[in-house]
Design an enzyme around this catalytic site. Structure first.
Site, PDB file in Angstrom:
ATOM      1  N   ASP A 485      -8.442   1.606   0.368  1.00 59.89           N
ATOM      2  CA  ASP A 485      -7.456   2.129   1.311  1.00 59.89           C
ATOM      3  C   ASP A 485      -8.083   2.886   2.467  1.00 59.89           C
ATOM      4  OD1 ASP A 485      -4.875   1.468   0.567  1.00 59.89           O
ATOM      5  OD2 ASP A 485      -4.807   2.993  -1.005  1.00 59.89           O
TER       6      ASP A 485
HETATM    7  C1  GLC Z   1      -5.940   8.460   0.231  1.00 62.73           C
HETATM    8  C2  GLC Z   1      -6.734   8.430  -1.046  1.00 62.73           C
HETATM    9  C3  GLC Z   1      -6.875   7.063  -1.563  1.00 62.73           C
HETATM   10  C4  GLC Z   1      -5.538   6.438  -1.621  1.00 62.73           C
HETATM   11  C5  GLC Z   1      -4.867   6.477  -0.261  1.00 62.73           C
HETATM   12  C6  GLC Z   1      -3.513   5.840  -0.221  1.00 62.73           C
HETATM   13  O1  GLC Z   1      -6.655   7.872   1.226  1.00 62.73           O
HETATM   14  O2  GLC Z   1      -8.002   8.959  -0.878  1.00 62.73           O
HETATM   15  O3  GLC Z   1      -7.476   7.100  -2.813  1.00 62.73           O
HETATM   16  O4  GLC Z   1      -5.679   5.122  -2.048  1.00 62.73           O
HETATM   17  O5  GLC Z   1      -4.739   7.788   0.136  1.00 62.73           O
HETATM   18  O6  GLC Z   1      -2.526   6.638  -0.733  1.00 62.73           O
HETATM   19  C1  GLC Z   2      -6.098   4.525  -4.894  1.00 67.38           C
HETATM   20  C2  GLC Z   2      -4.964   3.595  -4.562  1.00 67.38           C
HETATM   21  C3  GLC Z   2      -5.379   2.160  -4.684  1.00 67.38           C
HETATM   22  C4  GLC Z   2      -6.640   1.923  -3.916  1.00 67.38           C
HETATM   23  C5  GLC Z   2      -7.732   2.899  -4.308  1.00 67.38           C
HETATM   24  C6  GLC Z   2      -8.955   2.770  -3.461  1.00 67.38           C
HETATM   25  O1  GLC Z   2      -6.376   4.439  -6.253  1.00 67.38           O
HETATM   26  O2  GLC Z   2      -3.862   3.818  -5.398  1.00 67.38           O
HETATM   27  O3  GLC Z   2      -4.370   1.308  -4.218  1.00 67.38           O
HETATM   28  O4  GLC Z   2      -7.044   0.610  -4.152  1.00 67.38           O
HETATM   29  O5  GLC Z   2      -7.238   4.200  -4.174  1.00 67.38           O
HETATM   30  O6  GLC Z   2      -8.739   3.180  -2.163  1.00 67.38           O
END
Ligand code: GLC
Ligand code: GLC
Length: 810
Positions: A485
């Site tokens: 993300d």
């Molecule tokens: C933040 C978190 C990440 C998550 C994203 C989406 O960037 O660090 O882990 O997946 O939010 O909610």
């Molecule tokens: C968080 C989010 C997931 C994403 C991950 C890496 O766990 O829930 O969707 O893939 O972060 O960013």
């Protein structure tokens, strides 16, 4: 250092001190009514949706950190105490918290009085039971007061925390039987057809329903004035903050025991039957619910039902080996966590507020992987719900709200890995259940019934979404982000506070993801398998061609010499390359490309995994990238915002570690796979709980990496794809028992440390008892089925109801 121990016999973790390095929590409920409860009785509960239907209030990031819950206070003489130690924090003579499967039992003792509270949600009911056992363990008569306490939330947890100008004037309750039952009915008068109640099955001496009266305006939960003065005020909440507190005056002779059952219930009534009489709510359904739980015998029977429920669920996969840490994770805790992540997605934990995220499209599809063998029918429904939030072009809302099942506009779409996860989820469901009929289900796009197509067509659109979004190198465009993300290659955010996930500052038709390419090569063939089984050979052929093409592109444009590149950025520059200054190598493409089989025959796969070992591995797991970013890289987005070693910036993002474990099994290296497994598996980390800090019975999303200030410290326990993926890795690839389309594959790739083990696996109604003799050589398995040796490593599915004996030698 440990703070408790596993009790495998009872499937519990026993915490010996309330002063754990962080609140160690548990989940109650498995279908509609859910609760979170910490080892200090902190937490809250809700019906289906932690944001929209919150029943009790919780304040996050509080001081102290875990403040607010369902509390019991004892006042004996001048001593006030809680069995959970907090919030009053009177030193106890003894304390114990047992977190079990769907229940927690907290027991405190003080001055010869023992108070034990069992929290659980009965199967099929929309309530929490707080079963209290009091025992006078002294040789003198004891007279004391017991106060219950909880604080209602005004339903929408976000509004509840912000809209005070209204909410301080809306709260309403009804009080029955002198306070024995307290009904919370805020907004029932207008548009809500639901209320909650708190009941105790014993006459009470008094009650309170107004928080300020109970606690005192200048006091905290640790010094409620009513309790310290030993006198309920019989207050009636009008606006402000409604609570429920009952006071019982109790006398116990030496050795005497008293059992009480408190019920925190949630009731929905038909719109036409809301009222009993003017302004008096219809309590019939509440009284019916109470009647099923009003004695110790009934409560015990419900607890037994819950234990049976879990016993049955867990009998679908179990292992018996010489390693108890392995067995307890596989047989109990990892599967339990898979249930919790399936239910909660990333919404409600002590790190997720329950008001932020709904269900994630990619998250929920992956959560299925470790859950589908537990309750396939629920996985089926989940798949249909998720698919209904897909758009016609195959893209998808990134998240949806579980209560409404509608896509969440605020987060939007454009995460280009999302569509492929749907195919993976569907494939896992069919392999488990054999139910190909799901592919014919008519499922809307964007929840618009007029735009319904078969689920198979949804999978096609998922697959084609990648093909329709190919960049200049022939690789998939990344969009807002892929699995990571925080790798936001089209974002270019310079405004503080802007969301990296929703701000899209540049039209992104250049940034490409080698990770999505790996997914495409790994998951695409599953879609081909499905269409071919549906008789469409031509479509299967088309798909396989596209996959082969992509595989060549990955080796041609996605290979950096010693590992797979991560991406190409907006400017067409390499991401995750030896030519970069920082973040020369990323974990995700190494895992997914090797899982896809890319470069296995030609040697790139092994090189990539050797590079993982060399650059990414550390004592606490495999970090996400190396070297960590030390500067903000505008064109990379959120990833470089985190301090080095945390989260997506070179943290050990546990979710992707099992991809490397599985990849190691793909190239036949069991010892490496096992080493990685043990590094992040919580039961092996119990001895370093003081460093690790989160619960030693569940995976955490992230452990601080080697570049961090505090390497080895975990955060975001419970709600993470790590649960499902580790279960897949250990059960399907290391222990090696995996459902395929036509049979159960038995192909271990297991460390020589575990030279013999037995797996019992239920699949499609039959039971397979598999005895493995393991040399630790990753050789093709030699199998016998009911005494006869067979070719290959696939045990054909047997009729439901049968038991199949399998022996396996590697
Ligand atoms: C933040 C978190 C990440 C998550 C994203 C989406 O960037 O660090 O882990 O997946 O939010 O909610
Ligand atoms: C968080 C989010 C997931 C994403 C991950 C890496 O766990 O829930 O969707 O893939 O972060 O960013």
């Amino acid at each position: 250092m440990r703070f408790g121990q596993f009790d495998d016999e009872n499937k519990e973790y026993v915490i010996n001190t309330p002063r754990t390095p962080y609140p160690w929590i548990n989940y109650l409920g498995s279908e509609e009514f859910f609760g979170l409860v910490s080892n200090q009785a902190g937490g809250y509960c809700f019906f289906r949706d932690a944001k929209l239907r919150r029943l009790t209030r919780y304040r996050y990031n509080n001081v102290p950190t875990d403040d607010g819950g369902r509390y019991f206070y004892v006042k004996e003489g001048d001593t006030v105490w809680n069995p959970s130690w907090g919030p009053v924090k009177t030193e106890l003579d003894s304390y114990e918290c047992r977190h079990g499967l769907g229940y927690s039992r907290i027991t405190g003792k003080k001055n010869g009085l023992s108070l034990s509270v069992l929290f659980f949600v009965p199967v099929g009911k929309t309530c929490e039971v707080h079963a209290v056992t009091l025992k006078n363990e002294s040789n003198q008569k004891k007279t004391f007061q017991l106060f219950s306490f909880l604080e209602w939330c005004l339903w929408n947890a976000e509004d509840d925390m912000t809209n005070f100008q209204r909410n301080f004037s809306t709260g309403e309750v009804e009080i029955m039987d002198g306070g024995q039952t307290i009904y919370h009915k805020t907004e029932f008068k207008e548009r809500r057809n639901h209320y909650a109640f708190y009941h105790v099955n014993s006459p009470v001496a008094g009650y309170d329903t107004d928080r300020e009266t109970f606690i005192g305006l200048y006091n905290g939960f640790h010094e409620p004035q009513v309790v310290f003065e030993g006198k309920s005020r019989n207050s009636k909440a009008a606006g402000w903050s409604p609570v429920a507190s009952q006071c019982l005056e109790i006398t116990l002779g030496p050795g005497e025991t008293k059992e009480l059952s408190f019920v925190l219930g949630y009731i929905e009534v038909d719109k036409s039957q809301k009222w009993e009489s003017k302004s008096v709510i219809n309590k019939k359904p509440a009284l019916e619910m109470i009647a099923t739980l009003d004695s110790k015998a009934k409560v015990d029977a419900e607890l037994a039902k819950l234990k049976d429920y879990w016993k049955n669920l867990l009998s679908g996969y179990s292992v018996k080996s010489s390693d108890e840490k392995l067995d307890r994770m596989v047989n109990i805790w990892n599967q339990y966590q898979c249930m919790v992540t399936f239910n909660m997605s990333r919404s409600a934990s002590f790190f997720e507020s329950g008001i932020g995220r709904g269900m994630g499209f990619r998250d929920s599809n992956q959560d299925l992987l470790g859950f589908v063998h537990l309750v396939p029918e629920r996985a089926r429904q989940r798949i249909l719900d998720i698919a209904a939030t897909q758009f016609e072009d195959g893209s998808a809302y990134h998240q949806y709200q579980p209560l409404t099942k509608r896509g969440n506009n605020a987060i939007g779409s454009g995460f280009n890995d999302d569509p492929l996860w749907l195919i993976l989820g569907v494939a896992a469901y069919i392999k488990e259940s054999g139910d190909f009929s799901i592919l014919d289900e008519q499922v809307p796009f964007d929840n618009d019934e007029s735009k319904s197509k078969s689920l198979l067509e949804h999978c096609k659109r998922s697959f084609d979404h990648v093909i329709h979004n190919i960049g200049p190198n022939g690789l998939p465009l990344i969009g807002r982000a892929d699995w990571n993300d925080c790798l936001n290659l089209n974002c270019f955010s310079e405004t503080p506070g802007e969301s990296f996930q929703t701000t899209e500052n540049r039209e992104g038709r250049t940034a490409e993801s080698i990770f999505i390419a790996g997914m495409f090569v790994s998951i695409g063939p599953m879609y081909a398998d499905m269409v071919e089984r549906k008789g469409d050979k031509a479509e299967g052929e088309r798909v396989r061609n596209e996959v082969r093409k992509m595989e060549r592109v990955v080796l041609d444009k996605g290979w950096d010499g010693n590992w797979f590149l991560r991406a190409y950025d907006f400017f067409g520059k390499k991401v995750g390359s030896k030519d970069n200054k920082e973040a020369k190598i990323f974990i995700e493409p190494q895992g997914y490309c090797v899982m896809a089989g890319i470069g296995v025959a030609s040697g790139e796969a092994q090189k990539a995994l050797d590079s993982v070992k060399e650059y990414l591995d550390c004592p606490y797991g495999i970090v996400l990238n190396n070297p960590a970013f030390t500067e903000y890289v505008l064109e990379y987005g959120e990833i470089s915002t985190y301090p080095a070693g945390y989260k997506e910036n070179a943290g050990i993002f546990c979710h992707n570690n099992p991809w490397i474990m599985i990849a190691e099994t793909v190239i036949g290296r069991p010892e490496r796979a096992w080493e990685y497994y043990k590094k992040i598996c919580p039961s092996y980390l119990e001895d370093i709980s003081d460093l690790h800090r989160t619960e030693p019975y569940v995976y955490a999303q992230m452990i601080a990496g080697k570049d961090a200030v505090k390497p080895g410290e975990a955060k975001n326990s419970w709600l993470t794809g790590t649960g499902s993926w580790n279960f897949v890795a250990i059960s399907q690839y290391l222990l090696g028992v995996r459902p395929e389309w036509d049979g159960l594959v038995v192909q271990p790739c297991m460390t020589k440390e575990v030279s013999e083990y037995k797996v019992v696996r239920r699949a499609r109604g039959a039971t397979y008892e598999i005895t493995v003799k393991n040399s630790g050589q990753a050789a093709p398995a030699k199998l016998t089925v009911n005494g006869k040796s067979i070719e290959g490593n696939q045990v054909p599915y047997a009729p439901a109801g049968s038991t199949v004996q399998v022996t396996c030698e590697v």
